[in-house]
Write a protein that holds these residues in place. Structure first.
Motif, PDB file in Angstrom:
ATOM      1  N   LYS A  35      41.571  24.028 -33.249  1.00  0.00           N
ATOM      2  CA  LYS A  35      41.591  22.571 -33.137  1.00  0.00           C
ATOM      3  C   LYS A  35      40.773  21.964 -34.271  1.00  0.00           C
ATOM      4  O   LYS A  35      39.820  22.573 -34.769  1.00  0.00           O
ATOM      5  N   LYS A  36      41.166  20.769 -34.680  1.00  0.00           N
ATOM      6  CA  LYS A  36      40.493  20.091 -35.782  1.00  0.00           C
ATOM      7  C   LYS A  36      38.985  20.019 -35.522  1.00  0.00           C
ATOM      8  O   LYS A  36      38.547  19.662 -34.420  1.00  0.00           O
ATOM      9  N   ASN A  38      37.116  22.605 -35.549  1.00  0.00           N
ATOM     10  CA  ASN A  38      36.737  23.956 -35.119  1.00  0.00           C
ATOM     11  C   ASN A  38      35.563  23.923 -34.128  1.00  0.00           C
ATOM     12  O   ASN A  38      34.468  24.459 -34.393  1.00  0.00           O
ATOM     13  N   LYS A  69      46.373  23.032 -28.327  1.00  0.00           N
ATOM     14  CA  LYS A  69      46.128  21.585 -28.328  1.00  0.00           C
ATOM     15  C   LYS A  69      45.556  21.119 -26.993  1.00  0.00           C
ATOM     16  O   LYS A  69      44.698  20.227 -26.940  1.00  0.00           O
ATOM     17  N   ALA A  89      48.847  22.743 -39.593  1.00  0.00           N
ATOM     18  CA  ALA A  89      47.632  22.006 -39.947  1.00  0.00           C
ATOM     19  C   ALA A  89      47.954  20.806 -40.826  1.00  0.00           C
ATOM     20  O   ALA A  89      47.366  19.728 -40.668  1.00  0.00           O
ATOM     21  N   LYS A 110      47.026  15.841 -37.268  1.00  0.00           N
ATOM     22  CA  LYS A 110      45.560  15.774 -37.249  1.00  0.00           C
ATOM     23  C   LYS A 110      44.949  16.628 -36.143  1.00  0.00           C
ATOM     24  O   LYS A 110      43.763  16.513 -35.833  1.00  0.00           O
ATOM     25  N   ASP A 111      45.766  17.499 -35.543  1.00  0.00           N
ATOM     26  CA  ASP A 111      45.290  18.270 -34.391  1.00  0.00           C
ATOM     27  C   ASP A 111      44.630  19.599 -34.756  1.00  0.00           C
ATOM     28  O   ASP A 111      43.768  20.082 -34.024  1.00  0.00           O
ATOM     29  N   GLU A 163      43.464  22.926 -37.763  1.00  0.00           N
ATOM     30  CA  GLU A 163      43.074  23.355 -39.105  1.00  0.00           C
ATOM     31  C   GLU A 163      43.100  24.879 -39.158  1.00  0.00           C
ATOM     32  O   GLU A 163      42.968  25.552 -38.126  1.00  0.00           O
TER      33      GLU A 163
END
Length: 314
Positions: free
Chosen positions: A166-167, A169, A227, A245, A249-250, A252
């Protein structure tokens, strides 16, 4: 997809041939799927004056079509846009089709069943971000036991497995070594799945808790789980993770790629004429620049190969 062979250096989806029973189940599921797209040009029929047309088996020359099995849930490699299958694999096939003078017709199915379905005659070949491994070449399952007939690969890309989180981390995960005792998602029967299996064995050997692996039929399902916060990471091929990614925007990508290996177009070992024709067609599109054009379109230039090779996987 062998038991522990990777996907690519910069763009790979090393999915693995599951054990015989799973493969047969996948084949039965596949029989119910009918999504198709034509690669290799619009319209039907063959073009006998194409430079490599004479290299093809007579049956394919007569039909004007190469039937391709794929699992169209692996963006950017192959995915469905409405009813059409699009992505890097169909674009490379389209370019090769112009050299061969025939169409590539993609049919969607379950990844674990693709090899079995090809061996029973449903497809002429497989093009599905499948990692070229010795186990697949020899028809072995993830235990090293004979599970079916082996295949030959015409290798066209290189990639490895990557970790998607998830963005931001939130769990500070950047390697599989940090996943002991954690819940992690992946696609069933892939090299990423095998990486997690090997790591969980290591966790237990080192006296730590095993990884709770949650395998899904598609990587899309694995990302939904990530997510929602049900797992700390999703391990998948680099091109797929990087695309997920980049697309929003969810998520990376973290850490380094693992176990880089070639993706290959799979054909039955008895179909050497088609195998060799595919190799020549791939070499031709690499030479004329249409291969590089396709890689740039889908953002996977780092996984490109300089030449067409057969069974280069290990």
């Amino acid at each position: 997809m062998t038991a522990s062979t990777p996907r690519r250096t910069a763009a790979s989806r090393g999915r693995i041939l599951a054990a015989g029973a799973i493969a047969v189940t996948g084949a039965l599921l596949l029989a119910g799927c009918g999504d198709q797209t034509d690669g290799g040009g619009e319209g039907g029929g063959a073009t006998s004056d194409a430079p490599l047309f004479d290299k093809l088996p007579k049956k394919i020359q007569d039909e004007g079509v190469i039937k391709v099995g794929t699992d169209a849930a692996y963006k950017p490699m192959e995915y469905k846009d409405g009813q059409k299958i699009v992505g890097l694999d169909p674009d490379i096939a389209d370019a090769m089709g112009k050299k061969l003078g025939v169409r590539f017709e993609f049919t969607n199915g379950t990844f674990d069943g693709l090899i079995t379905s090809m061996q029973t005659g449903r497809f002429d070949m497989i093009m599905s971000a499948m990692t070229d491994t010795k186990d697949r070449q020899e028809g072995l399952d993830d235990k090293g036991k004979k599970a079916g007939k082996g295949v030959d690969f015409v290798d066209y890309l290189t990639a490895g497995s990557s970790i998607l989180v998830k963005k931001g981390n939130p769990e500070k995960i950047d390697s599989v070594e940090q996943m002991c005792g954690q819940k992690v998602a992946t696609q069933r029967g892939t090299t990423s799945h095998e990486i997690l299996k090997k790591q969980t064995e290591k966790c237990e050997k080192d006296g730590e808790k095993a990884i709770s692996i949650e395998p899904f039929d598609t990587d899309d399902e694995a990302r939904v789980r990530l997510k929602a916060g049900g797992v700390v990471a999703d391990v998948s091929d680099f091109p797929v993770a990087a695309n997920a990614a980049k697309a929003g925007k969810d998520f990376e990508v973290v850490g380094e790629q693992m176990e880089s290996a070639p993706y290959g177009m799979a054909v039955s070992k008895t179909n050497t004429e088609l195998r060799d024709a595919l190799k020549e067609a791939l070499a031709a599109v690499i030479k004329d620049g249409s291969y590089d054009k396709a890689l740039k379109k889908w953002g996977v230039e780092d996984g490109g190969v300089d030449s067409a090779k057969i069974n280069a996987g290990s």
